[in-house]
Design a protein around this motif. Structure first.
Motif, short mmCIF file in Angstrom:
data_model
loop_
_atom_site.label_atom_id
_atom_site.label_comp_id
_atom_site.label_asym_id
_atom_site.label_seq_id
_atom_site.Cartn_x
_atom_site.Cartn_y
_atom_site.Cartn_z
N ASP A 49 -2.36 64.85 31.02
CA ASP A 49 -2.71 63.54 31.57
C ASP A 49 -2.01 63.27 32.90
OD1 ASP A 49 -0.27 63.42 30.18
OD2 ASP A 49 -0.40 61.25 30.05
N SER A 56 -5.26 63.88 26.05
CA SER A 56 -4.70 64.55 27.23
C SER A 56 -3.18 64.63 27.21
CB SER A 56 -5.16 63.85 28.51
OG SER A 56 -4.81 62.47 28.48
N SER A 57 -2.51 63.62 26.65
CA SER A 57 -1.04 63.64 26.64
C SER A 57 -0.49 64.61 25.60
CB SER A 57 -0.49 62.24 26.38
OG SER A 57 -0.94 61.75 25.13
N GLU A 65 -13.06 63.45 30.44
CA GLU A 65 -11.95 62.99 31.28
C GLU A 65 -11.53 64.08 32.25
OE1 GLU A 65 -9.50 59.66 28.70
OE2 GLU A 65 -8.91 61.76 28.49
N LYS A 70 -9.76 58.06 33.29
CA LYS A 70 -9.51 57.73 31.88
C LYS A 70 -10.76 57.17 31.24
CE LYS A 70 -4.57 56.82 32.51
NZ LYS A 70 -3.47 55.84 32.35
#
Length: 659
Positions: A405, A449-450, A514, A520
């Motif tokens: 991210d 994503s994180s 994304e 986002k």
């Protein structure tokens, strides 16, 4: 930031009151212990567990206090695996004994505010007190040395030729002190100077320290007062006579002075007892919490304490430099992650957990028991854990290049199109391995994503398996409580709690879109709709390439971009049976002539509804959409008015992010 004042505000009040009473007593009984701070207290930012350092501090200070009472100075040390400590206290030799005790009592009451920092030092105008986690007794100078200059003193102007006279006297006193046992005073032409070295410093160390102090003090000129505060010595000059006569007895008030000393000592004892009582209370609470944690962990203690997965807490504590803030990689709702270096040179990531609830134990068990034996190039490897220290720790391989991210949403770190495709494929392969590459089927439940980290080659590494679940091959789905992050959760799981591998497929589809767009999933909050709605509209009009991140400036393959978008939309279909398996996704992304089916329309909920809606209303809207779609042929003739894409508010915090 100080342990005592932040954890127990009442102690701060008690400490202040005791110091004020001591100061009042000293004036009432004609004493001048010089308890003013020569400079602000210097506390280390590096911290260790209060459970270890506070009893060590108390034990060391008992010996120091006894020595100061008898000799006017003292040093002591203790070395343990958890918290080593060295301490030194010394009054300046011009101070009478009763004033020395008052000064030491004041410093001894204030310095614990540095705890649980590993070091602290305090210069008062009458004494010095320091503790550290290494032997500093022979240290003459250090990086923490400082000077303190005063430009005025009660509004009085300096005497004529003050700077010249003061400089000359400073030179004489600092030259004489090493040969006089490390102490010298003098006055001339309205200038007063005191130089003092610590008893633990050698004569040569004293000379070196005062040479530096001389330069620092003279740099204060023409200020009318200056102090040099070094590791091995103290130097002060002033136009005010601050020097005491160590042999003075206060005449007929000697009995009163002794009474003042007794009062001050009694107050210090009271403060110490009260602080100790609060510390004991803290230890008891920690012990009870730890007991409950051990009860929750149950059989894990026996299983892992004897396995090669077990790490000693002390080793991990040392590897992270006692959880130094500078080693911190990320912060989440359940704990923090630190970079550490083991004794064998391996660099690892250590997740420090703070919870002992049943839910936390379930997540901890998943991370350790479920994932420890799973190895794949696109999964972060769990190396082991520590479950017998003050808090439980998880140890992972270190992945250096942050989380995904921080690349796709940070326009200062642009991933090329080839890098994005490489990451998408790697993530797909990692999820496919979880779903079918081992003897058990594992669903991650929090693909986002994180939770995708990037190694030195920008290859994807899926992390954070706290929510992962496994089930037998003969099971069609699991019914479980809702957990994950809104915007990535499949609609059937969000509404009905039905968990299958297709929930991960849906999350992966959102992640792909994304990655392609660089935006986002809640980035489209205006009338154009949500991310899914926008991508679907462009796909239906053969304009998929328009969704590609503008920061690439057109440097991408349009046909490949359309293919990746099509795969992402296939994964995001409302009906689970229409979504491909992750092994099929890998084939679609890697085999050039692999046929890719046409996607059907994703479930839509308007982003404006989501912005003001509750979880129950969101579930209701999704449920209505699902019921309608399950009973129809589900053609893609029209856009719906809403999108399943939600806000970025997660039901679960991001815990494993590399900064």
């Amino acid at each position: 930031m100080h342990f005592l004042s932040s954890k127990f505000p009442f102690l701060k009040w008690v400490t202040t009151a005791v110091i004020l009473l001591m100061s009042t007593a000293s004036f009432c009984y004609a004493a001048d212990p010089r308890i003013e701070e020569a400079a602000p207290m210097n506390c280390s930012l590096n911290r260790v567990s209060p459970t270890f350092i506070i009893p060590t501090f108390t034990r060391v200070m008992e010996f120091v206090s006894a020595s100061v009472t008898d000799h006017g100075w003292g040093n002591s040390s203790t070395v343990t695996p958890n918290a080593s400590m060295y301490a030194l206290a010394q009054c300046y030799e011009d101070l009478p004994r009763q004033d020395c005790l008052l000064c030491y009592a004041s410093s001894r009451t204030k310095l614990p505010r540095c705890l649980p920092g590993i070091a602290g030092r305090m210069f008062l105008d009458g004494c010095f007190l320091r503790y550290d986690n290494y032997s500093f007794f022979n240290e003459s100078t250090s990086a923490q040395d400082k000077s303190n200059c005063s430009s005025s003193l009660g509004g009085a102007a300096p005497p004529p030729n003050f700077a010249t006279n003061a400089g000359s006297l400073i030179d004489n006193i600092t030259a004489a002190a090493p040969a006089r046992g490390g102490f010298a005073t003098g006055n001339a032409n309205g200038v007063y100077v005191l130089a003092q070295c610590w008893k633990t410093v050698s004569r040569e160390g004293c000379r070196q320290c005062l040479a530096k102090a001389r330069t620092e003090a003279k740099n204060c000129l023409p200020s009318v007062e200056g102090r040099a505060l070094n590791a091995g010595c103290y130097l002060r000059y002033s136009t005010e006579n601050f020097i005491s006569d160590p042999n003075e007895t206060d005449g007929g008030s000697s009995a009163v002075s002794k009474k003042g000393v007794k009062v001050a000592i009694a107050l210090s004892v009271i403060a110490f007892v009260m602080i100790s009582a609060f510390i004991a209370y803290t230890w008891r609470n920690k012990a009870l919490k730890r007991k409950q944690e051990r009860k929750n962990l149950g059989p894990l203690l026996g299983i892992y304490s004897k396995s090669n997965l077990n790490f000693k807490y002390e080793i991990l504590e040392k590897a992270t430099n006692y959880f130094d803030p500078s080693m911190k990689l990320g912060q989440g709702g359940a704990g923090s992650v630190y970079k550490g270096t083991l004794n064998d040179g391996r660099v690892v990531a250590v997740k420090r957990l703070f919870f002992n609830t049943r839910q936390w134990v379930d997540e901890f068990f998943n991370e350790v028991n479920l994932i420890s034996g799973v190895e794949h190039r696109n999964l972060v490897k769990l190396l082991g854990c520590s479950i017998e220290g003050p808090e439980s720790l998880l140890v992972y391989e270190f992945v250096p290049n942050k989380s995904l991210d921080q690349y796709i949403f940070d326009k200062n770190k642009i991933l090329t199109w080839r890098e994005r495709v490489h990451i998408v494929v790697g993530t797909a392969e990692g999820i496919a391995f979880l779903h079918g590459g081992t003897s058990i089927r594992i669903i991650h439940r929090d693909i986002k994503s994180s939770n995708v980290l990037l190694d030195e080659n920008l290859s994807a590494k899926i992390a954070d398996f706290g929510l992962a679940r496994c089930f037998a091959p003969d099971k069609t789905h699991l019914s479980t409580g809702i957990a994950g992050t809104l915007g990535y959760m499949a609609p059937e799981y969000l509404v009905r709690g039905q968990l299958t591998e297709k929930a991960d497929v849906y999350s992966f589809g959102v992640l792909v879109l994304e990655m392609v767009s660089g935006r986002k999933s809640n980035a489209f909050a205006d009338d154009s709709g949500s991310l899914l709605q926008t991508v679907w509209r462009l796909y239906r009009t053969d304009r998929s390439f328009e969704i590609v991140d503008p920061s690439l400036e057109g440097d991408f393959n349009a046909n490949e971009a359309s293919k990746v978008v099509q795969v992402g939309l296939l994964c995001c279909q409302a009906i689970p049976a229409l979504r491909p398996s992750m092994s099929e996704v890998v084939e679609m992304l890697t085999i050039e002539d692999r046929e890719i089916p046409e996607p059907t329309q994703p479930p839509f909920i308007n982003s404006s509804v989501l912005a003001g809606g509750s979880m129950s209303s969101i579930k209701s809207l999704v449920s209505n959409a699902l019921n309608k779609q399950d009973g129809s042929s589900y053609t893609s003739t029209t856009d719906q008015s809403s999108s399943m894409q939600s806000t970025s508010d997660g039901l679960r915090s991001e815990e494993f992010r590399h900064h």
